[in-house]
Design an enzyme around this catalytic site. Structure first.
Site, PDB file in Angstrom:
ATOM      1  CD  GLU A 102       9.782  12.552  12.627  1.00 19.53           C
ATOM      2  OE1 GLU A 102      10.730  12.033  12.026  1.00 19.53           O
ATOM      3  OE2 GLU A 102       8.727  11.946  12.895  1.00 19.53           O
ATOM      4  CE  LYS A 130      -1.889   2.957   2.180  1.00 16.16           C
ATOM      5  NZ  LYS A 130      -1.908   4.461   1.999  1.00 16.16           N
ATOM      6  CD  GLU A 160      12.209   4.051   9.601  1.00 16.98           C
ATOM      7  OE1 GLU A 160      12.200   4.961  10.464  1.00 16.98           O
ATOM      8  OE2 GLU A 160      12.174   4.264   8.393  1.00 16.98           O
ATOM      9  CB  CYS A 169      12.397   8.726   9.900  1.00 14.13           C
ATOM     10  SG  CYS A 169      13.237   7.454   8.948  1.00 14.13           S
TER      11      CYS A 169
END
Length: 496
Positions: free
Chosen positions: A398, A192, A265, A299
């Protein structure tokens, strides 16, 4: 201000060239198919803030169809030897490489990353597929000592149908990370892609036709509901997800109902430590690249710059020059930085810039829209804040954009406390000439990756993943093969 009409003309030409009459739908059972419900969504070109085309929106029934195709293909794919599967994967890799330019241009069109970076992403994703094909061929079972009256051995078996939910920042690179490991170990895949960036992934799957057996690789397009149907499907026996911590938690909850193992992750708020004995010029130039590469939409971006107070002034002189030298513009041109990937994210990054100001941090660079960027699109200047305190939200959350935060320290213990003082533990950078200190820091940092005197050290063979809320499991190295296999112990009596 750049000429918006010239950029728009260029991108409209790219869309005509790359899309044309080609169909971008789900890829199931070796064919491109439309979603059953008839709904569609429209990924945007972030450089001109206009839709590229419409793509079918999948529902749970479409996911069922993809899972059924993957289930039907599993027995045949699993029956191949690792060497034979490796040969097939390398053949697919060769086809992808033949279409390297097309895939890179699609990536630039939908993500907004500079074309040079897109080419690197495509090539690296292909190399990961080739790496897993080779490493899986050498993965062997074990024969423990079963004593004189029995033979014991351990088999490593694939799970079966696996699900991969991809992020929008590195679509083909992460396709190589996840699908390469899953297929090399004998699993089949239901992928996906992110709804913002499905096109390059669809095209890569289409290029597997006639190479991979039908149903081995399937792609279903859609939003978070489609992803939830993948992560919660009772016939998908392993799920791998890359994305934000909140969505990762939802994936884990959905998978828990069927006790489906997950690889997650997730986010990072990665420290970049500069000690007084470091090559400060090298550290400063690397720091700018570490936090601003891919527009900070990584990330593993090095966003929290922890600089020893004795070298702060020297560091900032070089670092701010490096930040100022970054060019921003049309990603199909020779620039350092294109637009952010999509409108919602662009608005979020701008909100964090305003938050930094309101929290009392000092704006050292950027903070607005680049004057040399195209008139349309989701652009943010490379931005730097100083006078940042560890407890500020901008130092804890973040941002995922071209924004870095400078803090200082005086003692080693203080640096480690600040570096480890977030909920994340993904990556870290350290600049020091002291080898003993480097080893000590590597042990003391709560991070899955520690890069000393450089940054971005993830290559085929080195595992990548996080501590704490940065995730579960490892990708990239041979450890990724363990994520896609389950051990079976067998002990046969020899005295009967």
């Amino acid at each position: 201000m750049a000429d918006g009409s010239e950029t728009r003309d260029r991108h409209e030409s790219e869309i005509r060239s790359l899309i044309g009459e080609r169909e971008f739908g789900n890829y199931v059972g070796g064919e491109t198919v439309l979603a059953s419900a008839g709904a569609t969504f429209a990924p945007e070109d972030p450089t001109i803030a206009e839709p590229i085309m419409t793509v079918p929106e999948s529902d749970a029934g479409d996911v069922d169809d993809a899972v059924a195709a993957a289930s039907d293909a599993f027995a045949e794919w699993r029956a191949l030897t690792p060497l034979d599967r490796g040969d097939v994967l390398r053949e697919w890799s060769a086809v992808l490489r033949d279409h390297h330019d097309e895939l890179a241009r699609l990536t630039t069109l939908e993500v907004g990353k500079p074309i040079a970076a897109a080419r690197e992403d495509v090539e690296t994703g292909i190399r990961f597929v080739e790496y897993y094909a080779s490493v899986a061929a050498g993965k062997e079972g074990r024969v423990p000592d079963g004593g004189t009256d029995a033979l014991a051995y351990v088999e490593e078996e694939p799970y079966g149908v696996t699900g991969q939910i991809l992020p929008w920042n590195y679509p083909l690179l992460l396709l190589g990370w996840k699908v390469g490991a899953a297929l090399a170990t004998g699993n089949t895949c239901v992928v996906k892609p992110a709804e913002q960036t499905p096109l390059a992934t669809i095209r890569a799957a289409q290029l597997s036709a006639g190479v991979l057996p039908d149903g081995v690789l399937n792609v279903v397009n859609g939003s978070g509901e489609t992803g939830a149907a993948v992560s919660g499907h009772d016939a998908i026996r392993k799920v791998s997800f890359t994305g934000s911590v909140p969505v990762g938690r939802e994936v884990m909850r959905a998978a828990a109902d069927d006790v489906t193992p997950v690889t997650l992750e997730l986010g990072g708020k990665n420290p970049f430590l500069v000690f007084p004995d470091a090559d400060v010029e090298d550290a400063a130039e690397t720091a700018a690249a570490a936090g601003l590469y891919n527009n900070g939409q990584s990330c593993d971006s090095g966003t929290r710059l922890l600089v020893h107070e004795d070298v702060e002034a020297e560091f900032l002189d070089v670092y701010l020059d490096a930040v100022a030298s970054r060019t921003v513009g049309d990603p199909f041109a020779d620039v350092s930085q294109g637009p952010l990937c999509h409108r919602e994210h662009w608005e979020s990054v701008r909100d964090y810039v305003e938050l930094g100001k309101s929290e009392g941090a000092t704006l050292l660079a950027g903070g607005g829209r680049p004057t040399d960027a195209p008139t349309d699109g989701y652009y943010v200047e490379p931005t730097v804040f100083g006078d940042v305190e560890p407890g500020m939200r901008i130092a804890q959350e973040e941002v995922f954009g071209p924004v870095q935060f400078v803090m200082t320290f005086s003692e080693y213990e203080e640096a480690i406390e600040v570096a480890n003082g977030t909920e994340y533990g993904l990556a870290s950078g350290v600049f020091t000439r002291d080898v003993a200190r480097a080893h000590r820091i590597a042990s003391d940092l709560d991070a899955g990756s520690v890069w000393v005197n450089h940054y971005f050290g993830t290559v085929p063979g080195t595992p990548f993943g996080g501590f704490k809320q940065s995730g579960i499991g490892r990708e990239c190295g041979s450890e990724a093969l363990d994520e896609y296999t389950q051990s079976k112990s067998v002990r046969i009596a020899l005295d009967r």
